[in-house]
Design an enzyme around this catalytic site. Sequence first.
Site, PDB file in Angstrom:
ATOM      1  N   ASN A 181      57.392 -13.416  40.808  1.00 20.65           N
ATOM      2  CA  ASN A 181      58.784 -13.055  41.090  1.00 20.65           C
ATOM      3  C   ASN A 181      59.232 -13.856  42.308  1.00 20.65           C
ATOM      4  O   ASN A 181      58.832 -13.557  43.426  1.00 20.65           O
ATOM      5  CB  ASN A 181      58.861 -11.543  41.358  1.00 20.65           C
ATOM      6  CG  ASN A 181      60.244 -11.108  41.807  1.00 20.65           C
ATOM      7  OD1 ASN A 181      61.209 -11.881  41.723  1.00 20.65           O
ATOM      8  ND2 ASN A 181      60.352  -9.884  42.287  1.00 20.65           N
ATOM      9  N   LYS A 204      62.103 -13.985  43.591  1.00 21.86           N
ATOM     10  CA  LYS A 204      63.179 -13.313  44.338  1.00 21.86           C
ATOM     11  C   LYS A 204      64.289 -14.330  44.646  1.00 21.86           C
ATOM     12  O   LYS A 204      64.513 -15.237  43.846  1.00 21.86           O
ATOM     13  CB  LYS A 204      62.619 -12.647  45.582  1.00 21.86           C
ATOM     14  CG  LYS A 204      61.398 -11.768  45.258  1.00 21.86           C
ATOM     15  CD  LYS A 204      60.951 -10.893  46.378  1.00 21.86           C
ATOM     16  CE  LYS A 204      59.761 -10.058  45.926  1.00 21.86           C
ATOM     17  NZ  LYS A 204      59.285  -9.127  46.936  1.00 21.86           N
ATOM     18  N   HIS A 242      63.332  -3.300  40.222  1.00 25.23           N
ATOM     19  CA  HIS A 242      62.538  -3.675  41.403  1.00 25.23           C
ATOM     20  C   HIS A 242      63.006  -2.850  42.599  1.00 25.23           C
ATOM     21  O   HIS A 242      64.208  -2.559  42.719  1.00 25.23           O
ATOM     22  CB  HIS A 242      62.693  -5.173  41.678  1.00 25.23           C
ATOM     23  CG  HIS A 242      61.697  -5.682  42.683  1.00 25.23           C
ATOM     24  ND1 HIS A 242      61.847  -5.468  44.037  1.00 25.23           N
ATOM     25  CD2 HIS A 242      60.521  -6.342  42.531  1.00 25.23           C
ATOM     26  CE1 HIS A 242      60.807  -6.006  44.666  1.00 25.23           C
ATOM     27  NE2 HIS A 242      59.992  -6.538  43.785  1.00 25.23           N
ATOM     28  N   GLU A 291      63.584  -3.622  45.520  1.00 26.36           N
ATOM     29  CA  GLU A 291      64.636  -4.269  46.311  1.00 26.36           C
ATOM     30  C   GLU A 291      66.007  -4.046  45.674  1.00 26.36           C
ATOM     31  O   GLU A 291      67.015  -3.918  46.377  1.00 26.36           O
ATOM     32  CB  GLU A 291      64.314  -5.770  46.467  1.00 26.36           C
ATOM     33  CG  GLU A 291      63.177  -5.974  47.460  1.00 26.36           C
ATOM     34  CD  GLU A 291      62.336  -7.221  47.223  1.00 26.36           C
ATOM     35  OE1 GLU A 291      62.749  -8.112  46.459  1.00 26.36           O
ATOM     36  OE2 GLU A 291      61.237  -7.290  47.810  1.00 26.36           O
ATOM     37  N   GLU A 325      54.435  -1.135  42.272  1.00 24.57           N
ATOM     38  CA  GLU A 325      54.559  -1.866  43.529  1.00 24.57           C
ATOM     39  C   GLU A 325      54.862  -0.879  44.651  1.00 24.57           C
ATOM     40  O   GLU A 325      56.017  -0.450  44.806  1.00 24.57           O
ATOM     41  CB  GLU A 325      55.703  -2.886  43.442  1.00 24.57           C
ATOM     42  CG  GLU A 325      55.527  -3.930  42.367  1.00 24.57           C
ATOM     43  CD  GLU A 325      56.339  -5.185  42.657  1.00 24.57           C
ATOM     44  OE1 GLU A 325      55.734  -6.261  42.654  1.00 24.57           O
ATOM     45  OE2 GLU A 325      57.548  -5.089  42.911  1.00 24.57           O
ATOM     46  N   GLY A 364      55.588  -7.709  50.633  1.00 27.11           N
ATOM     47  CA  GLY A 364      55.934  -8.680  51.672  1.00 27.11           C
ATOM     48  C   GLY A 364      55.395  -8.337  53.043  1.00 27.11           C
ATOM     49  O   GLY A 364      55.815  -8.920  54.052  1.00 27.11           O
ATOM     50  N   SER A 374      51.872  -7.874  48.004  1.00 26.50           N
ATOM     51  CA  SER A 374      50.992  -8.736  48.806  1.00 26.50           C
ATOM     52  C   SER A 374      49.738  -9.181  48.057  1.00 26.50           C
ATOM     53  O   SER A 374      48.661  -9.282  48.647  1.00 26.50           O
ATOM     54  CB  SER A 374      50.624  -8.052  50.129  1.00 26.50           C
ATOM     55  OG  SER A 374      51.780  -7.819  50.908  1.00 26.50           O
TER      56      SER A 374
END
Length: 249
Positions: free
Chosen positions: A9, A11, A97, A99, A167, A173, A213
């Site tokens: 991904n 992003k 996701h 985010e 996730e 991240g 990660s």
Amino acid sequence: MGRQLIAGNWKMNGLFGPGSAQAKELAARASAGTPLAAELLVCPPAQLLLPFAEIFQDSGIALGGQDCHTAARGAHTGDISAEMLADAGCTYVIVGHSERRADHGESDAEVKAKAEAARGADLIPIVCVGETEDQRRSGKALSVIEGQIRGSLPENPEDSRLVIAYEPVWAIGTGLTAKPSDVQEVHGHIRDLLSGLFGLEAGAAVRILYGGSVKPANAAELLAVPNVDGALVGGASLLAEDFWAIAAT
Ligand code: 13P
């Protein structure tokens, strides 16, 4: 269970020049030597879909979107539909996701509608779930994930065109990864839920990816956990060398 799926991904990262160079390197690796045991998928930002579709042609690398609208077309400025992603050469799309849930306030119901729109366009949705740090600390991780699964999955249990990505939000991240024992607990719980919802056979056919990660250094340990059927990789998917190292694990 089929091949593991290693998905990148990107992003909101990647410009045409350097992005294409990474994609070409990946395609060259995939086309040379013995094919990987795992299936490879890259989900770049939307402006790179068409050039990447050409670069990945004949390489066996699949292409995916990072989000889709619930509608096929219409007055939705700035959005992209599942039909458009399929038209650009995608076979997968990430939906829900964390985010997007955080930045755009996406609810489980909206994620479910997106997953159904994806299937309607013959794309395989990758439905993301995961708890925040606070939710894990207060012992609510499993119940939060269960609620997301129940609310976000598309209808039609008999349709196994579905991937789930676990996730943990606190691992995205941050360089922190969930402990293999925690990953095993969550993935086992998701598998049980899927069996309950879809029946044993269809529940077993859904791939459950881990994300947060994932790097070349920790991929082997995470991918060996029972019920981990692949990885959803963010930062480490931007460099062909690292992404390839994870996929070749
Ligand atoms: P990182 O691998 O950068 O932690 O991102 C994970 C992720 O959010 C993939 O969707």
